[in-house]
Scaffold this active site. Structure first.
Site, short mmCIF file in Angstrom:
data_model
loop_
_atom_site.label_atom_id
_atom_site.label_comp_id
_atom_site.label_asym_id
_atom_site.label_seq_id
_atom_site.Cartn_x
_atom_site.Cartn_y
_atom_site.Cartn_z
N SER A 1 40.06 39.31 43.48
CA SER A 1 40.98 39.65 44.58
C SER A 1 41.78 40.90 44.23
O SER A 1 42.01 41.75 45.09
CB SER A 1 41.94 38.48 44.85
OG SER A 1 41.22 37.34 45.22
N HIS B 1 34.48 34.13 45.93
CA HIS B 1 34.96 32.77 46.20
C HIS B 1 33.98 32.03 47.10
O HIS B 1 33.68 30.86 46.89
CB HIS B 1 36.33 32.81 46.90
CG HIS B 1 37.46 33.34 46.07
ND1 HIS B 1 38.24 34.39 46.48
CD2 HIS B 1 37.94 32.96 44.86
CE1 HIS B 1 39.18 34.62 45.57
NE2 HIS B 1 39.01 33.77 44.57
N LYS C 1 53.74 32.93 40.69
CA LYS C 1 52.95 34.10 41.08
C LYS C 1 53.49 34.66 42.38
O LYS C 1 53.84 33.91 43.28
CB LYS C 1 51.48 33.69 41.31
CG LYS C 1 50.68 33.62 40.03
CD LYS C 1 49.20 33.57 40.34
CE LYS C 1 48.37 33.53 39.06
NZ LYS C 1 46.94 33.42 39.34
N ARG D 1 33.20 34.18 35.81
CA ARG D 1 32.56 35.48 35.97
C ARG D 1 32.14 35.99 34.61
O ARG D 1 31.10 35.63 34.10
CB ARG D 1 33.53 36.46 36.66
CG ARG D 1 33.71 36.15 38.13
CD ARG D 1 34.96 36.77 38.68
NE ARG D 1 36.15 36.12 38.14
CZ ARG D 1 37.37 36.33 38.59
NH1 ARG D 1 37.57 37.21 39.54
NH2 ARG D 1 38.39 35.68 38.09
#
Ligand code: ADP
Length: 170
Positions: free
Chosen positions: A135, A21, A45, A97
């Site tokens: 994460s 990040h 979430k 990514r």
């Protein structure tokens, strides 16, 4: 605030913030006058870290990096594009990514464009070192007792250590 400032919103769960990040924030800060790191309060979430914890870790990390006033931390609920309009952002920054990110990000970017033509999504690629960093992977490594030094800032590592047990449930 001068009218010509180019503001970008970098939204995410940041559960917790990682060096990946941070890499994206640093890249974005070279392209825009201001970056708002916007922590999602999305109720669908269930994050490992509470909203205040996630926000605190970001604030603490950014302070140490001395990026100055050009990077700030905020939160958003509901539609991201509504938040962007409220803070007069011209862009949403997202990190890409691997190919696995693409499908979801592509969908989100096109939906956001349908909702707000004036908000552009900008994708940035991190340094190769962070391409496989997420994460959730950080939490998995922590749970299994691995060294997190290369993946998260030191203050975040300390927070993760103190919450380790909870990772087994997320
Ligand atoms: P979200 O739940 O919105 O995906 P995340 O906190 O997981 O929130 O990620 C926020 C943004 O940061 C996303 O665009 C994600 O692709 C990007 N990101 C996360 N980790 C990395 C990384 N290691 N390198 C580059 N971008 C990343």
């Amino acid at each position: 605030m001068p009218k010509h400032q180019r503001i970008a919103v970098y939204p995410g769960s940041f559960d917790p913030i990682t060096n990946g990040h941070l890499d994206i924030i640093a890249r974005a800060s070279r392209l825009f006058d201001r970056i708002i790191v916007a922590v999602s309060k999305n109720p669908s979430k269930t994050p490992t870290f509470t909203f205040p914890e996630r926000t605190r870790m970001i604030t603490m990390t950014l302070k140490k990096l001395r990026l100055g006033k050009s990077v700030s931390v905020d939160y958003f609920e509901g539609l991201l594009v509504s938040y962007c309009r409220r803070v007069r952002a011209c862009a949403v920054v997202r990190g890409l990514r691997a190919v696995s990110d693409f499908e979801y990000e592509f969908q989100m970017a096109l939906m956001n464009r349908r909702l707000a033509k004036d908000v552009e999504t900008v994708f940035l690629m991190p340094d190769e070192r962070y391409v496989y960093l997420s994460s959730s992977l950080v939490k998995e490594v922590a749970r299994l007792g691995g060294d997190l030094k290369a993946f998260v800032p030191p203050g975040v590592k300390a927070e993760i250590d103190s919450k380790k047990k909870q990772f087994e449930r997320t």
